[in-house]
Structure formats: structure tokens, C-alpha cells
Design an enzyme around this catalytic site. Structure first.
Site, PDB file in Angstrom:
ATOM      1  N   GLU A  31       0.740  -1.163  -0.184  1.00 24.64           N
ATOM      2  CA  GLU A  31       0.283   0.196   0.053  1.00 24.64           C
ATOM      3  C   GLU A  31       0.663   1.455  -0.350  1.00 24.64           C
ATOM      4  O   GLU A  31       1.912   0.660  -0.448  1.00 24.64           O
ATOM      5  CB  GLU A  31      -0.772   0.405   0.943  1.00 24.64           C
ATOM      6  CG  GLU A  31      -1.752  -1.434   1.199  1.00 24.64           C
ATOM      7  CD  GLU A  31      -2.656  -1.128   2.271  1.00 24.64           C
ATOM      8  OE1 GLU A  31      -3.503  -0.254   2.597  1.00 24.64           O
ATOM      9  OE2 GLU A  31      -3.594  -2.581   2.630  1.00 24.64           O
ATOM     10  N   HIS A 146      -7.759   9.745   4.508  1.00 27.84           N
ATOM     11  CA  HIS A 146      -7.179   8.863   3.549  1.00 27.84           C
ATOM     12  C   HIS A 146      -7.969   9.271   1.973  1.00 27.84           C
ATOM     13  O   HIS A 146      -8.454  10.098   1.676  1.00 27.84           O
ATOM     14  CB  HIS A 146      -8.261   7.686   3.678  1.00 27.84           C
ATOM     15  CG  HIS A 146      -8.723   6.315   2.876  1.00 27.84           C
ATOM     16  ND1 HIS A 146      -8.296   5.858   1.627  1.00 27.84           N
ATOM     17  CD2 HIS A 146      -7.087   5.158   3.829  1.00 27.84           C
ATOM     18  CE1 HIS A 146      -7.882   5.253   1.053  1.00 27.84           C
ATOM     19  NE2 HIS A 146      -7.173   4.543   2.166  1.00 27.84           N
ATOM     20  N   ARG A 192      -0.004   8.489   1.985  1.00 26.98           N
ATOM     21  CA  ARG A 192      -1.192   9.175   1.901  1.00 26.98           C
ATOM     22  C   ARG A 192      -1.830  10.140   1.968  1.00 26.98           C
ATOM     23  O   ARG A 192      -2.899  11.098   1.912  1.00 26.98           O
ATOM     24  CB  ARG A 192      -1.565   8.689   3.042  1.00 26.98           C
ATOM     25  CG  ARG A 192      -2.681   6.898   2.982  1.00 26.98           C
ATOM     26  CD  ARG A 192      -3.534   7.008   4.167  1.00 26.98           C
ATOM     27  NE  ARG A 192      -3.384   4.916   4.002  1.00 26.98           N
ATOM     28  CZ  ARG A 192      -3.947   4.404   4.506  1.00 26.98           C
ATOM     29  NH1 ARG A 192      -4.732   4.406   5.985  1.00 26.98           N
ATOM     30  NH2 ARG A 192      -4.597   2.969   4.077  1.00 26.98           N
ATOM     31  N   HIS A 253      -9.917   9.620   8.243  1.00 24.73           N
ATOM     32  CA  HIS A 253      -9.556   8.344   8.749  1.00 24.73           C
ATOM     33  C   HIS A 253      -9.259   7.405  10.074  1.00 24.73           C
ATOM     34  O   HIS A 253      -9.353   7.123  10.590  1.00 24.73           O
ATOM     35  CB  HIS A 253      -9.130   7.779   7.385  1.00 24.73           C
ATOM     36  CG  HIS A 253      -8.764   6.249   7.592  1.00 24.73           C
ATOM     37  ND1 HIS A 253      -9.424   5.490   7.354  1.00 24.73           N
ATOM     38  CD2 HIS A 253      -7.675   5.424   7.307  1.00 24.73           C
ATOM     39  CE1 HIS A 253      -9.201   4.145   7.077  1.00 24.73           C
ATOM     40  NE2 HIS A 253      -8.056   3.792   6.898  1.00 24.73           N
ATOM     41  N   ARG A 288       1.049   8.331   9.606  1.00 24.45           N
ATOM     42  CA  ARG A 288       1.159   6.833   9.680  1.00 24.45           C
ATOM     43  C   ARG A 288       1.016   6.094   8.669  1.00 24.45           C
ATOM     44  O   ARG A 288       0.047   6.151   7.754  1.00 24.45           O
ATOM     45  CB  ARG A 288      -0.403   5.639  10.354  1.00 24.45           C
ATOM     46  CG  ARG A 288      -0.346   4.413  10.272  1.00 24.45           C
ATOM     47  CD  ARG A 288      -2.040   4.669  11.063  1.00 24.45           C
ATOM     48  NE  ARG A 288      -3.188   4.874   9.946  1.00 24.45           N
ATOM     49  CZ  ARG A 288      -4.248   3.743   9.341  1.00 24.45           C
ATOM     50  NH1 ARG A 288      -3.507   2.511  10.159  1.00 24.45           N
ATOM     51  NH2 ARG A 288      -5.017   3.472   9.092  1.00 24.45           N
TER      52      ARG A 288
HETATM   53  C1  LIG Z   1     -13.391   1.426   6.949  1.00 20.69           C
HETATM   54  C2  LIG Z   1     -11.759   1.382   7.263  1.00 20.69           C
HETATM   55  C3  LIG Z   1     -10.911   0.398   7.150  1.00 20.69           C
HETATM   56  C4  LIG Z   1      -9.389   0.288   7.380  1.00 20.69           C
HETATM   57  N1  LIG Z   1      -9.061  -0.759   7.247  1.00 20.69           N
HETATM   58  C5  LIG Z   1      -7.967  -1.134   8.122  1.00 20.69           C
HETATM   59  C6  LIG Z   1      -6.790  -1.883   7.547  1.00 20.69           C
HETATM   60  O1  LIG Z   1      -6.909  -2.669   6.939  1.00 20.69           O
HETATM   61  N2  LIG Z   1      -5.412  -2.560   8.202  1.00 20.69           N
HETATM   62  C7  LIG Z   1      -5.204  -1.515   9.228  1.00 20.69           C
HETATM   63  O2  LIG Z   1      -4.460  -1.969  10.166  1.00 20.69           O
HETATM   64  N3  LIG Z   1      -6.202  -0.795  10.548  1.00 20.69           N
HETATM   65  C8  LIG Z   1      -7.011  -0.512   9.234  1.00 20.69           C
HETATM   66  N4  LIG Z   1      -7.870   0.603   9.626  1.00 20.69           N
HETATM   67  C9  LIG Z   1      -8.181   1.290  11.305  1.00 20.69           C
HETATM   68  C10 LIG Z   1      -8.078   0.572  12.068  1.00 20.69           C
HETATM   69  O3  LIG Z   1      -9.323   0.050  11.649  1.00 20.69           O
HETATM   70  C11 LIG Z   1      -8.781   2.181  13.513  1.00 20.69           C
HETATM   71  O4  LIG Z   1      -7.834   2.535  13.696  1.00 20.69           O
HETATM   72  C12 LIG Z   1      -8.593   0.201  15.185  1.00 20.69           C
HETATM   73  O5  LIG Z   1      -9.802  -0.560  14.495  1.00 20.69           O
HETATM   74  C13 LIG Z   1      -9.129   0.723  15.982  1.00 20.69           C
HETATM   75  O6  LIG Z   1      -9.329   0.542  17.018  1.00 20.69           O
HETATM   76  P1  LIG Z   1     -10.042   0.273  18.724  1.00 20.69           P
HETATM   77  O7  LIG Z   1      -9.646  -1.182  18.789  1.00 20.69           O
HETATM   78  O8  LIG Z   1      -8.510   1.494  18.695  1.00 20.69           O
HETATM   79  O9  LIG Z   1     -10.539   1.416  17.893  1.00 20.69           O
HETATM   80  P2  LIG Z   1     -12.614   0.284  17.526  1.00 20.69           P
HETATM   81  O10 LIG Z   1     -11.645  -0.944  16.705  1.00 20.69           O
HETATM   82  O11 LIG Z   1     -12.888   1.943  16.365  1.00 20.69           O
HETATM   83  O12 LIG Z   1     -13.146   0.375  19.036  1.00 20.69           O
HETATM   84  C14 LIG Z   1     -13.880   1.147  20.132  1.00 20.69           C
HETATM   85  C15 LIG Z   1     -14.519   0.663  20.587  1.00 20.69           C
HETATM   86  O13 LIG Z   1     -15.070   0.704  21.959  1.00 20.69           O
HETATM   87  C16 LIG Z   1     -16.294   1.754  21.683  1.00 20.69           C
HETATM   88  N5  LIG Z   1     -16.274   2.913  22.152  1.00 20.69           N
HETATM   89  C17 LIG Z   1     -16.083   3.531  22.544  1.00 20.69           C
HETATM   90  N6  LIG Z   1     -16.327   5.097  23.312  1.00 20.69           N
HETATM   91  C18 LIG Z   1     -17.156   4.024  24.308  1.00 20.69           C
HETATM   92  C19 LIG Z   1     -17.426   4.305  25.380  1.00 20.69           C
HETATM   93  N7  LIG Z   1     -17.758   5.571  26.410  1.00 20.69           N
HETATM   94  N8  LIG Z   1     -17.896   3.724  26.095  1.00 20.69           N
HETATM   95  C20 LIG Z   1     -17.960   2.210  26.184  1.00 20.69           C
HETATM   96  N9  LIG Z   1     -17.310   1.645  24.696  1.00 20.69           N
HETATM   97  C21 LIG Z   1     -16.802   2.969  23.828  1.00 20.69           C
HETATM   98  C22 LIG Z   1     -16.321   1.187  21.034  1.00 20.69           C
HETATM   99  O14 LIG Z   1     -18.445   0.986  20.759  1.00 20.69           O
HETATM  100  C23 LIG Z   1     -15.942   0.251  19.995  1.00 20.69           C
HETATM  101  O15 LIG Z   1     -16.305  -1.095  20.012  1.00 20.69           O
HETATM  102  C24 LIG Z   1      -9.422   1.028   9.138  1.00 20.69           C
HETATM  103  C25 LIG Z   1     -10.533   2.251   9.635  1.00 20.69           C
HETATM  104  C26 LIG Z   1     -11.671   1.857   8.635  1.00 20.69           C
HETATM  105  C27 LIG Z   1     -12.314   2.907   9.465  1.00 20.69           C
END
Ligand SMILES: Cc1cc2nc3c(=O)[nH]c(=O)nc-3n(C[C@H](O)[C@H](O)[C@H](O)COP(=O)(O)OP(=O)(O)OC[C@H]3O[C@@H](n4cnc5c(N)ncnc54)[C@H](O)[C@@H]3O)c2cc1C
Length: 428
Positions: A31, A146, A192, A253, A288
Site C-alpha cells: 500500500e 484517506h 497518504r 480516516h 501513519r
Molecule cells: C473503513 C476502515 C478501514 C480500515 N482498514 C484498516 C486496515 O486494513 N488495516 C489497519 O491496520 N487499519 C485499518 N483501519 C484503521 C483501524 O481499523 C482502526 O484504527 C482500529 O480499528 C481502531 O481500533 P480500536 O480498537 O482502537 O478502536 P475501535 O475498533 O474503533 O473500537 C472502539 C470500541 O470502543 C467502543 N467505545 C467507544 N467509546 C465508548 C464508551 N464511551 N463506552 C464504551 N465503549 C466505547 C466503541 O463502541 C468500539 O466498540 C481502518 C479503519 C477504517 C475506518
């Protein structure tokens, strides 16, 4: 990241189905900004697959209790140490959870912008929790946009993964010109920030609203096989990607900044950890690289889990929930959330200026005053999130004003002109 291979193997052991090539090796994608193919993936929905397998593993674990529809509103603190959280749970109402170690894994804050790839829950809640107890949040100006998000009225921030460009798709303006030749020798696979800014300049230069991703020279079977989710979604919208250029624009993004942690995910507050997009571990620097975030979340969450075993047991009675803001009536919150998004879109996007950033800060200060003075109502997560969004947005604007060099994802036109760091027009 030396810890990465172990994490990948661990995920596989939990049932994550990464794709393999014909030689039965992990199929590695390439990528933006990558010098070689190194990304493990599951079709075009790696995150979904990782989440699926982890959720199943958590559900099957005898010592994990999951509370669905729980909304954390504040940290519980005892003599400067975090000893848990206070939350509202749909079926149970307000609850406090006391813990030896607490981890914030609340994800990003994309909803501070009007156009984002992020899910509805990306409202900066962890940032709000941390800022309300005085923890340091850093590097929020490094907001990643993005480059290729579907430009379609019904698409709602649908991402066309960079892997499509990795497979050979090209970017064209509406005149058909492959304009990345004018901006960077790495063309579509430049990092990006460069691709997003190039698209931004092209939109400005041609006074138009989108550019196009052209995958029509790639075999239809390959597109369908490697990108089934994109293939299907585009077809639902009447776009056949093997025949038609895909209209795209940049959209918010990923937040590189977040709550400052050490390499074991520890925040400044004893007992409190942060991992994933909410954390600022420093690994992403100012920019990133594509597909690094899931890996970062895994590596640092595992390190934090190991470190947290040494935390002392809390006194179950001693903790006090940090003060939390009161909710506005939802119609008021809707208005304030939209006003905030307008400020962020206008002044804290891909291109920034000193005057614009100051206007954003003044607008946010006014919003905060209005929200404090507004009548309050009963608890609503949507309304509560407005405070967290505002706190996250204030951090972005403050970081952007303070950053006096254009680096990575932060680009201030005024600094560019004084330092001559980047050409304002293509090819100049
Ligand atoms: C469309 C898309 C495609 C992507 N593709 C990739 C990829 O291919 N490879 C890659 O490395 N990264 C990718 N990313 C980035 C990556 O997906 C995110 O950075 C990652 O999922 C973040 O993970 P996280 O566990 O920090 O948060 P999240 O997966 O967003 O989880 C956070 C959780 O916390 C919960 N939460 C939030 N606030 C509260 C609260 N007050 N009380 C209780 N629960 C709460 C939410 O409901 C959620 O369930 C992508 C992002 C997007 C949007």
C-alpha cells in the site's frame, strides 16, 4: 516492529483467516508509502475478520464477562490512581466497575469531521475521559485523511482501500489525466498525506468535487476475488468497477495522536492504560503508514496486558468517579455536533491556515460556552458524546496552532509559503 510476527501468529491461532497465495505463503499486499509488499489481509475486510475471531474468542473465554451496550462516562479514581470506570448500561443503568488495571480502547474521533470513514462510535470518548482528569493528549494535529473515499451521496464515507491502488489502479482527474505524475514520483503509491494533498490541489485547480480511481485495466476476476466487499457495494450503487472509474475524494480516516502512553501502554495515571487508535504510542510519528494500526493495537495491547499483571489490587470502596458533564437535550446536541463538524471541515482539514485555525478555536470556545449555558436533560449517549467530540476537536486545533513546521499530516499554508516546503501548484 519485531513484535509483529508473534501477533500475527497469535491471531491465526485464535482463528483469524489471513489470505494465502498459490505457494501457500501468507499473501502480502502493498500500500501507499511501502517499499515492499508486507501487509497480511483477509480479502478487503481485514478489520472485520480480526474482530470476528477476537469477539468469538472473548465470548468463549470462561473468565471474561461482556456487557453489551455499556457506555463509559468517567474514570473512577483513588488517590491519583485509576481503579475502574463508571458506565451506563442499557438494561442495568449506572454501574461502577472496580479493577486492578483499566484500559481505554475506545478508538478514534473521526466524527469531529463531517466526512469520515470512521464508524458512528468514533466520537473521541477516551480522549474526553482522559482530558477531563488532566491527562496529556498529544499529536492530535496529525489527522490522517484517506485519499480514496467513495464520492457518492448514498455511500456514507465508504473506503476504497489503498490495496486497490496497490493492485495497479490509477488516479485520474475528470479530463482523464493521471495527475499524480505532476506531484510525486511514487505516483498513486506515495504516502497518504501526499496523495490526499495532491487530490485536494487537483480539486481546487479544476474547481471540481471528486477525482477518479481507474481499475478498468485490471482483470474483472481479480477485482472481484480480491475486493469482494468493494465490488458488491459499488454494484449496489450502480458502479461496475471493471468498466467504470470510481469517483473518490479524501476523507478523515485515522487519528495518529491520542492519550500519551509508554511502550507498555501505560498512561500518566497509575492503573490506567490505553491502546489502539485512542493512544499515542509514538509509532506513527507524524504520518501513519497504511495498514499499521491494527498491528499497533495488537502489539501495544499485549504489552499492556503483560504489564498490568503487576498492578496492585484496588480498594473496592475507596474510588470516586471523576466529575462528568451533563447532557444537553438531543436537538441541542445535534445542532452543536453539526456546528463543530462545519468548523473542523472548514479549518482543520488537509490544508490549514493560521487565521482559519484561530477561527476554529474561537468557534469552539463559543460552542463550549453555549453548551455549558444550555439547559440540561437526562442521560443520552449521543448527547454525552458532544462533549467528547468538542474536547477532541479542541486538541486538534490547539496542536495545529502550536505546530510551527509542516510535517507529515500537518500542513499549514502559511508555513508552506514562508518556508517554501511544498509547491502550491502541481509541477511548480
Ligand atoms: C473503513 C476502515 C478501514 C480500515 N482498514 C484498516 C486496515 O486494513 N488495516 C489497519 O491496520 N487499519 C485499518 N483501519 C484503521 C483501524 O481499523 C482502526 O484504527 C482500529 O480499528 C481502531 O481500533 P480500536 O480498537 O482502537 O478502536 P475501535 O475498533 O474503533 O473500537 C472502539 C470500541 O470502543 C467502543 N467505545 C467507544 N467509546 C465508548 C464508551 N464511551 N463506552 C464504551 N465503549 C466505547 C466503541 O463502541 C468500539 O466498540 C481502518 C479503519 C477504517 C475506518
Amino acid at each position: 516492529m519485531q513484535a509483529a510476527p508473534d501477533c500475527i501468529r497469535w491471531l491465526q491461532s485464535l482463528g483469524v483467516r489471513f489470505d494465502f497465495n498459490d505457494l501457500k505463503d501468507l499473501d502480502l499486499g502493498r500500500e501507499g508509502g511501502h517499499s515492499r509488499a508486507r501487509i497480511v489481509h483477509h480479502q478487503d475486510r481485514t478489520g472485520w475478520e480480526v474482530e470476528r475471531a477476537l469477539a468469538a474468542a472473548v465470548a468463549a473465554h470462561p473468565r471474561i464477562t461482556v456487557y453489551e451496550h455499556a457506555f463509559v462516562t468517567s474514570l473512577v479514581i483513588d488517590s491519583g490512581r485509576c481503579v475502574g470506570v463508571s458506565a451506563r448500561i442499557n438494561d442495568l443503568g449506572p454501574r461502577e466497575f472496580v479493577a486492578r488495571a483499566t484500559m481505554l480502547a475506545t478508538g478514534g474521533c473521526g466524527k469531529i469531521y463531517g466526512h469520515t470513514t470512521n464508524p458512528r462510535v468514533a466520537t473521541g470518548d477516551g480522549l474526553g475521559l482522559a482530558l477531563r482528569v488532566g491527562l496529556t493528549v498529544a499529536d492530535m494535529e496529525f489527522m490522517q485523511f484517506h485519499p480514496t473515499v467513495l464520492s457518492h451521496e448514498q455511500s456514507g464515507g465508504f473506503l476504497i482501500t489503498e490495496a486497490v491502488r496497490g493492485a495497479g489502479a490509477t488516479l485520474r482527474n475528470h479530463e482523464g489525466r493521471r495527475f499524480m505524475y505532476d506531484y510525486d514520483e511514487r505516483r498513486e503509491l506515495a504516502p497518504r498525506d501526499i496523495v490526499a494533498r495532491s487530490i485536494g490541489r487537483e480539486l481546487h485547480r479544476l474547481k471540481t468535487w471528486c477525482v477518479y480511481l481507474d481499475a478498468t485495466h485490471l482483470p474483472a476476476e481479480r477485482l472481484h476475488h480480491e475486493f469482494p466487499m468493494i465490488w458488491d457495494r459499488l454494484r449496489e450503487l450502480g458502479i461496475e468497477m471493471e468498466k467504470t472509474w470510481i469517483p473518490v475524494v479524501p476523507a478523515q480516516h485515522y487519528s495518529c495522536g491520542g492519550i500519551v502512553t509508554d511502550l507498555d501502554g501505560r498512561t500518566e495515571m497509575p492503573g490506567l492504560y490505553a491502546a489502539g487508535e485512542v493512544a499515542s504510542t509514538g509509532v506513527h510519528g507524524a504520518n501513519r503508514l497504511a495498514s499499521n494500526s491494527l498491528l499497533e493495537a495488537m502489539v501495544f495491547a499485549k504489552a499492556a496486558a503483560r504489564a498490568s499483571k503487576d498492578e496492585p489490587a484496588p480498594d473496592a470502596e475507596a474510588g470516586v468517579a471523576a466529575p462528568e458533564p451533563e447532557c444537553l437535550p438531543e436537538p441541542e446536541a445535534i445542532r452543536r455536533r453539526h456546528a463543530l463538524q462545519r468548523l473542523m471541515n472548514a479549518h482543520c482539514g488537509i490544508f490549514r491556515t493560521d487565521a482559519g485555525l484561530r477561527e476554529a478555536q474561537a468557534g469552539m470556545a463559543k460552542l463550549r460556552r453555549e453548551m455549558e449555558a444550555a439547559p440540561k436533560s437526562g442521560f443520552s449517549p449521543y448527547s454525552f458524546e458532544a462533549w467528547n467530540l468538542l474536547a477532541a476537536a479542541e486538541s486538534v486545533a490547539a496542536g495545529a496552532i502550536a505546530r510551527r513546521t509542516n510535517v507529515g499530516l500537518h500542513f499549514n499554508e502559511d508555513l508552506a509559503q514562508s518556508a517554501g516546503t511544498e509547491s502550491p501548484e502541481p509541477g511548480t
